[in-house]
Design a protein around this motif. Structure first.
Motif, mmCIF file in Angstrom:
data_model
loop_
_atom_site.group_PDB
_atom_site.id
_atom_site.type_symbol
_atom_site.label_atom_id
_atom_site.label_comp_id
_atom_site.label_asym_id
_atom_site.label_seq_id
_atom_site.Cartn_x
_atom_site.Cartn_y
_atom_site.Cartn_z
ATOM 1 N N GLY A 92 0.829 -1.203 0.000
ATOM 2 C CA GLY A 92 0.000 0.000 0.000
ATOM 3 C C GLY A 92 0.862 1.251 0.000
ATOM 4 N N ALA A 93 0.289 2.337 -0.407
ATOM 5 C CA ALA A 93 1.080 3.565 -0.538
ATOM 6 C C ALA A 93 0.605 4.668 0.389
ATOM 7 N N ALA A 126 9.674 3.536 11.467
ATOM 8 C CA ALA A 126 9.130 3.324 12.817
ATOM 9 C C ALA A 126 9.719 2.063 13.438
ATOM 10 N N THR A 180 7.644 4.678 5.892
ATOM 11 C CA THR A 180 7.280 5.130 7.237
ATOM 12 C C THR A 180 7.320 3.974 8.225
ATOM 13 N N THR A 181 6.768 2.837 7.803
ATOM 14 C CA THR A 181 6.759 1.674 8.688
ATOM 15 C C THR A 181 8.187 1.219 8.992
ATOM 16 N N ARG A 198 -2.050 -2.689 10.429
ATOM 17 C CA ARG A 198 -2.800 -2.691 9.167
ATOM 18 C C ARG A 198 -2.730 -4.046 8.472
ATOM 19 N N LEU A 233 1.352 1.041 13.146
ATOM 20 C CA LEU A 233 1.570 0.883 11.701
ATOM 21 C C LEU A 233 1.502 -0.585 11.291
ATOM 22 N N MET A 252 8.858 6.075 -4.386
ATOM 23 C CA MET A 252 9.049 5.592 -3.018
ATOM 24 C C MET A 252 7.681 5.312 -2.384
ATOM 25 N N ASN A 253 7.592 4.173 -1.792
ATOM 26 C CA ASN A 253 6.357 3.810 -1.116
ATOM 27 C C ASN A 253 6.358 4.437 0.276
ATOM 28 N N LEU A 254 5.528 5.457 0.438
ATOM 29 C CA LEU A 254 5.538 6.232 1.677
ATOM 30 C C LEU A 254 5.210 5.362 2.895
ATOM 31 N N ARG A 255 4.231 4.465 2.701
ATOM 32 C CA ARG A 255 3.783 3.673 3.838
ATOM 33 C C ARG A 255 4.877 2.698 4.289
ATOM 34 N N ARG A 256 5.497 2.067 3.304
ATOM 35 C CA ARG A 256 6.564 1.118 3.654
ATOM 36 C C ARG A 256 7.749 1.840 4.283
ATOM 37 N N LEU A 262 -0.912 6.621 3.721
ATOM 38 C CA LEU A 262 -0.966 6.593 5.176
ATOM 39 C C LEU A 262 -2.374 6.987 5.602
#
Lengths: 384, 282
Positions: free
Chosen positions: A65-66, B11, B7-8, A112, A109, B1-5, A68
């Motif tokens: 997924g992309a 973190a 960010t995870t 999900r 995070l 760039m995959n923002l969610r990946r 947030l």
């Protein structure tokens, strides 16, 4: 099991093991389980987040997924507010205080990647965690006879003072839902666990735990036609038990002094607050000359006031954003393990006891924030 | 760039790094949450009485019952303005006159033993109220304050001496005879308002008493105190020997008379006679 069999077939089986490991760890549950169980004792707790991260890698790798979500953003905002509170005059940076914040964000995070049925597994996992914490605490109590000393000897990172048992009380609605859903041994085990907890609440003199268990359970059962009378009875019984412990109102008077001090600290440092973990450094200036409770108290016994005093408006806005995000994500969902009763019990504990210094507060808050995701896809009749 | 990946990953990395960078985070968090992170105990080893003017050794032990480490324990001493305190051992620094003694960090279930001496002014009397407070100034680790206040009776000790400076009298121009008596206090305490007595007499009239040590002739009746190491010169002047004054007794004594303090009675005595033949007697 398949992974172990693959590993035993030699080098060619290694790839098979990796695939099986990845499949098993595809969701957040293994990481969550390892982390929570390791946090049950002081000797293993330092490794809990490292192990969690290792076990979470497959889930992270599969994430394609992309975007947030608002929940993700709110968790990041809370971490940011923690860092920004460093601008406060009383901030004392301590790496230890940053660990649960980082773990909180990672946990939210990761949630999900929840799979169908994970909510029930997490509820069962929490029961195991509660048992792993209760047993050493009760054993230590039989040895010392003193609640505080018993918790000190038990060395459970989540249980620092007796009222920290209240986290278990917050989870009662989930456990009761699990007991009502399952029959046989599971139900008996859950009931036995709740009875054991009740004994611990009374032995350790935690009125707030009894009250939280009653409020959460009572609220959940009052919404259910079949459990309405039980819910009302639970509330009444808890009220009677709370008064029977006979501590009087001194603890409430002591809290009032701490709350006034926390509010004064916030008024003096409204934007960034005094700084994370700064309450203990500044609150005595705002206390009466002869306080009701003369002990040095590192937290104001009110999470909202603590956030205001230590994180200022910035931190409070971040937490408010998380509450809004949680409410939005929970709205309209129907799961077996309702969020509202647990959230209400947690809110009660937060208002009169909980602190950002407690590991359990961060972990439980992460679970609450991520609960709609964990509970996603489950069929049920209860509203969140 | 995959923002969610990304960010995870950030973190997860932050959580892992933070927990590795602060390996004791779990214990630190737990300990910081106690009401009293350190439980300081203060013990005093004081004498039963204090002698003013004499250095009095005393001991303290600062103990930490834990569970945390008292990083910056500080000892505050109080004993009134008439007391001076000097450190002997145990203080990493001793600030005077604030009487603040910084101690080395105290880990749980450990104690520092400290040795001090205090001096009371020689004229101190009554009781001395001695206070000691032990605190950890590391406010973020919860100071565990401990306070001890003890009153100790003061018992003065003054070693007084009385002696003739010259046994053979000085003959004055008018024929009178003069002796000098020295009254000393060897301490360690001051003798406050000492009782002095003059037992000198002569057949031929009064023996005059003069204090010559400070230029006034009236000091024996107005002695406020006799400090340690100090003294008076008393000059006793008697009428000359004569038929009517064949014998002179010179006597002088000093006795500090204070409630609850016992002193020896010190004095000197001399009987002075001389052969005197009345004209034509034989």
């Amino acid at each position: 099991m398949a992974a172990v069999e693959g590993l035993m077939r030699g080098p060619r089986g290694l790839a098979s093991f990796a695939r099986a490991f990845g499949a098993a760890c595809g969701g957040p549950l293994p990481a969550l389980a390892a982390m929570l169980i390791l946090q049950c004792h002081a000797t293993t707790a330092p490794w809990s987040f490292v192990v969690m991260v290792v076990l979470a890698l497959p889930a992270w790798w599969r994430d394609d997924g992309a975007r947030l979500s608002l929940v993700d953003a709110s968790a990041l905002a809370i971490a940011l507010a923690f860092a920004v509170s460093g601008l406060g005059p009383g901030w004392r940076f301590d790496g230890a205080n940053a660990v649960p914040v980082a773990g909180f964000v990672a946990l939210v995070l990761l949630a999900r990647h929840a799979r169908q049925g994970d909510a029930a597994r997490v509820v069962a996992l929490l029961a195991v965690v509660a048992l792993l914490q209760l047993v050493p605490a009760l054993v230590a109590y039989t040895r010392t006879g003193d609640p505080s000393l018993a918790l000190r000897d038990a060395a459970v990172p989540w249980l620092v003072v007796p009222n920290d048992l209240a986290w278990m009380a917050c989870a009662w609605p989930w456990w009761i839902a699990l007991a009502r859903e399952r029959a046989g041994a599971t139900r008996i085990a859950i009931v036995a666990l709740l009875a054991l907890q009740l004994v611990a609440f009374v032995l350790f003199g935690s009125r707030i735990a009894i009250a939280a268990a009653a409020v959460g359970t009572g609220y959940a059962l009052l919404r259910d036609a079949r459990g309405r009378w039980i819910g009302a009875g639970a509330l009444g019984l808890a009220a009677a038990a709370t008064f029977a412990l006979g501590k009087g109102v001194a603890s409430l008077e002591a809290r009032m002094e701490l709350w006034r001090a926390a509010w004064s600290l916030f008024v003096a440092n409204p934007v960034f607050g005094l700084g994370a973990h700064g309450f203990v450094a500044g609150y005595r200036e705002w206390m009466p000359a002869i306080p009701v409770d003369p002990r040095v108290t590192p937290w104001p016994h009110s999470l909202p006031l603590e956030l205001l005093a230590q994180w200022g408006v910035v931190g409070f806005v971040a937490v408010a954003l998380a509450l809004v995000a949680s409410w939005r994500s929970a709205r309209g969902r129907r799961g077996r393990y309702a969020l509202a009763p647990v959230a209400i019990a947690f809110a009660l504990v937060a208002c009169v006891e909980a602190s950002a210094m407690r590991l359990w507060v961060w972990m439980f808050a992460a679970l609450l924030l991520a609960w709609p995701r964990l509970d996603e896809g489950q069929e049920g009749t209860e509203a969140p | 760039m995959n923002l969610r990946r990304t960010t995870t990953a950030t973190a997860l990395l932050a959580a892992a790094l933070a927990s590795v960078a602060a390996p004791g985070w779990s214990d630190t968090l737990r300990l910081q949450g106690y009401y009293d992170y350190v439980d300081l105990q203060l013990g005093l080893q004081l004498p039963t009485v204090v002698v003013p003017g004499e250095p009095t050794p005393f001991g303290l032990f600062a103990e930490n019952a834990g569970p945390g480490t008292a990083d910056y324990p500080v000892l505050l001493l109080s004993g009134g303005n008439n007391m001076q305190i000097e450190g002997v051992s145990g203080c990493t620094s001793l600030e005077l006159p604030q009487r603040t003694c910084a101690l080395a960090p105290l880990v749980a279930n450990w104690a520092h033993v400290l040795r001090f001496r205090f001096h009371l002014e020689p004229f101190s009397r009554g009781i001395v109220v001695f206070g000691a407070a032990l605190t950890s100034e590391a406010v973020d680790t919860n100071p565990g304050n401990e306070l001890q206040v003890v009153s100790i009776p003061i018992v003065a000790e003054a070693e007084t001496r009385v002696a003739f400076v010259d046994v053979v009298p000085e003959t004055l121009v008018d024929g009178r005879l003069a002796w000098t008596v020295r009254v000393d206090n060897d301490g360690p305490s001051a003798a406050i308002s000492p009782f002095v007595y003059n037992a000198s007499w002569a057949y031929g009239g009064l023996v005059d008493v003069q204090c010559t040590s400070n230029g006034t002739a009236s000091c024996p009746d107005q002695m406020n105190y006799l400090g340690p190491g100090s003294g008076w010169n008393i000059r006793l002047v008697a009428p000359p020997l004569s038929v009517d004054n064949p014998e002179i007794q010179v006597g002088y004594g000093v006795q500090p008379q204070e409630a609850s303090n016992a002193f020896d009675n010190d004095g000197v005595w001399l009987v002075y006679r001389d052969a005197f033949f009345r004209d034509g007697f034989e």
